[in-house]
Motif scaffolding. Structure first.
Motif, mmCIF file in Angstrom:
data_model
loop_
_atom_site.group_PDB
_atom_site.id
_atom_site.type_symbol
_atom_site.label_atom_id
_atom_site.label_comp_id
_atom_site.label_asym_id
_atom_site.label_seq_id
_atom_site.Cartn_x
_atom_site.Cartn_y
_atom_site.Cartn_z
ATOM 1 N N LEU A 117 0.739 -1.053 -0.115
ATOM 2 C CA LEU A 117 -0.350 0.033 0.042
ATOM 3 C C LEU A 117 0.407 1.003 -0.374
ATOM 4 N N THR A 118 1.989 1.730 0.676
ATOM 5 C CA THR A 118 2.666 2.326 1.365
ATOM 6 C C THR A 118 2.970 2.763 -0.116
ATOM 7 N N ALA A 119 4.479 1.882 -0.570
ATOM 8 C CA ALA A 119 5.235 2.291 -1.965
ATOM 9 C C ALA A 119 4.136 2.542 -3.027
ATOM 10 N N PRO A 120 3.572 1.146 -3.355
ATOM 11 C CA PRO A 120 2.807 1.864 -4.750
ATOM 12 C C PRO A 120 1.320 2.787 -4.655
ATOM 13 N N PHE A 121 0.872 3.092 -3.632
ATOM 14 C CA PHE A 121 0.110 4.441 -3.411
ATOM 15 C C PHE A 121 -0.257 5.576 -2.163
ATOM 16 N N ASN A 122 0.920 5.320 -1.931
ATOM 17 C CA ASN A 122 1.219 5.946 -0.684
ATOM 18 C C ASN A 122 0.277 6.352 0.520
ATOM 19 N N VAL A 123 -0.201 5.440 0.363
ATOM 20 C CA VAL A 123 -1.496 5.269 1.762
ATOM 21 C C VAL A 123 -0.703 4.280 2.922
ATOM 22 N N ALA A 124 -1.141 4.587 4.152
ATOM 23 C CA ALA A 124 -0.012 4.010 5.698
ATOM 24 C C ALA A 124 -1.192 3.739 6.166
ATOM 25 N N VAL A 125 -1.427 2.659 6.601
ATOM 26 C CA VAL A 125 -1.819 1.913 7.704
ATOM 27 C C VAL A 125 -1.432 1.816 9.500
ATOM 28 N N LYS A 126 -2.457 2.139 9.792
ATOM 29 C CA LYS A 126 -2.119 2.032 11.058
ATOM 30 C C LYS A 126 -2.746 1.100 12.090
ATOM 31 N N TYR A 127 -1.996 -0.073 12.928
ATOM 32 C CA TYR A 127 -2.847 -1.116 13.053
ATOM 33 C C TYR A 127 -1.744 -0.923 14.738
ATOM 34 N N LYS A 128 -1.002 -0.281 15.274
ATOM 35 C CA LYS A 128 -0.520 0.136 16.288
ATOM 36 C C LYS A 128 -1.710 0.810 17.064
ATOM 37 N N TRP A 129 -2.251 0.299 18.205
ATOM 38 C CA TRP A 129 -2.496 1.071 18.903
ATOM 39 C C TRP A 129 -2.279 2.414 19.730
ATOM 40 N N ASP A 130 -3.509 3.791 18.877
ATOM 41 C CA ASP A 130 -3.492 5.216 18.904
ATOM 42 C C ASP A 130 -5.005 5.546 19.637
ATOM 43 N N GLN A 131 -5.223 5.578 20.980
ATOM 44 C CA GLN A 131 -6.458 6.419 21.185
ATOM 45 C C GLN A 131 -6.785 7.431 20.985
ATOM 46 N N PHE A 132 -5.996 8.132 20.168
ATOM 47 C CA PHE A 132 -6.030 9.756 19.697
ATOM 48 C C PHE A 132 -6.696 9.911 18.545
ATOM 49 N N GLU A 133 -6.521 8.495 17.627
ATOM 50 C CA GLU A 133 -7.125 8.181 15.954
ATOM 51 C C GLU A 133 -8.328 7.946 16.653
ATOM 52 N N PHE A 134 -9.172 7.805 17.341
ATOM 53 C CA PHE A 134 -10.619 7.829 18.053
ATOM 54 C C PHE A 134 -10.943 8.574 18.827
ATOM 55 N N GLU A 135 -12.399 8.361 18.834
ATOM 56 C CA GLU A 135 -12.924 8.993 19.754
ATOM 57 C C GLU A 135 -12.801 8.838 21.213
ATOM 58 N N VAL A 136 -12.324 9.762 21.932
ATOM 59 C CA VAL A 136 -11.669 9.381 23.041
ATOM 60 C C VAL A 136 -12.502 8.900 24.386
ATOM 61 N N ASN A 137 -14.100 9.837 24.307
ATOM 62 C CA ASN A 137 -14.692 8.788 24.669
ATOM 63 C C ASN A 137 -15.627 7.301 24.452
#
Length: 302
Positions: A52-72
């Motif tokens: 994805l990243t090399a051919p389409f410049n798309v990054a996939v975030k699977y490591k957990w980061d609560q601030f990517e979501f609604e914190v509540n």
């Protein structure tokens, strides 16, 4: 002058004391979360970069980061053994089909640049579930990754197909938003079922929505979501699936007084607008895209 000298001496002593204390403490960068967590890239990271990243410049975030979501919201991280199967399926069902009908430049230009993965669904206060969101056409958040299972995965049951189709429903829905935010769909679409949109859509079944000329209950929430729900359901269910929805609308009137013939005609009118929009604006044969998409989904599930 004496007071000034005393103050400067005090500051100097504090600095020396602070420096000496600093020498006995762990460095700040070693405190998890403050300096940015790092990990050694593994098989998953290499796969994501190569596919994805090399051919389409798309990054996939699977490591957990609560601030990517609604914190509540209470959510759980995705299971790592789900990441590659999910992304591989996305490549086959969504990316490859659009590239086949348009080209890679089209996809690179309009595809979201970040995919954020959550293991669980996001429950809302009104009892509905958020299964995906998009932000500014650049980031798409996908939920319920831990429930993803296809026929080649251990423990697969036919009922699991609903979760897989729902994921693609979300992806096609959000990509539809990106497309119409770049070039708006014809205003005629808003006239087909004008007056029937409602904020109470979550209390309406899909079957009842069909009787008013909507492809899903969520389509009744507003014009834009109606348009992209048409795109999504038509692609994921295929032509035969869409035709079945239209042709099985029961006789009689809906609770809002919509006759069966009017409901069917409304869905066919919306179908025609979507097909023409893809053809005239994006130079994409929608029915061919529909066939490709449904074929890839069936390969995964049946």
């Amino acid at each position: 002058m004496l007071k000034l000298k005393s103050l400067l001496l005090l500051i100097a002593c504090c600095c020396l004391f602070s420096c000496s204390k600093r020498d006995t403490m762990d460095i700040v960068e070693d405190i998890p979360g403050l300096g940015g967590d790092t990990w050694k890239p593994g098989t998953i990271d290499k796969y994501l970069y190569d596919s994805l990243t090399a051919p389409f410049n798309v990054a996939v975030k699977y490591k957990w980061d609560q601030f990517e979501f609604e914190v509540n919201k209470t959510l759980v991280p995705p299971k790592e053994d789900k990441i590659i199967p999910v992304v591989e399926a996305i490549r086959k069902v969504w990316i490859s089909t659009y590239i086949a009908e348009a080209d890679s430049l089209f996809f690179k230009k309009y595809c979201p640049k970040f995919l954020i993965l959550s293991g669980s669904a996001s429950w809302n206060a009104n009892g509905t579930i958020t299964l995906g969101t998009a932000e500014g056409g650049r980031k798409v958040v996908l939920y319920l990754i831990n429930e993803f299972r296809t026929k080649t995965m251990p423990g697969y049951k036919l009922s699991d197909s609903a979760n897989v189709k729902q994921m693609f429903h979300v992806i096609e829905h959000e990509f539809g938003h990106i497309l119409h935010q770049n070039t708006m769909y014809p205003v005629d679409f808003k006239r087909v079922t004008a007056g029937l949109y409602t904020g109470n859509w979550n209390n309406i079944s899909d079957a009842d929505a069909h009787r008013d000329g909507f492809i899903t209950a969520y389509a009744m929430s507003g014009f834009d979501d109606d348009f992209v729900e048409m795109i999504s359901i038509m692609l994921v269910e295929g032509k035969a699936g869409f035709d079945k929805i239209v042709n099985t609308i029961p006789a009689g009137n809906s609770i809002n007084g919509t006759p069966q013939a009017t409901a069917k005609a409304s869905l066919r009118a919306k179908e025609a607008i979507v097909v023409n929009y893809f053809n005239k604006v994006w130079h994409i044969d929608f029915y061919s895209l529909q066939n490709r998409t449904r074929t890839e989904i069936e390969k995964l599930l049946y």
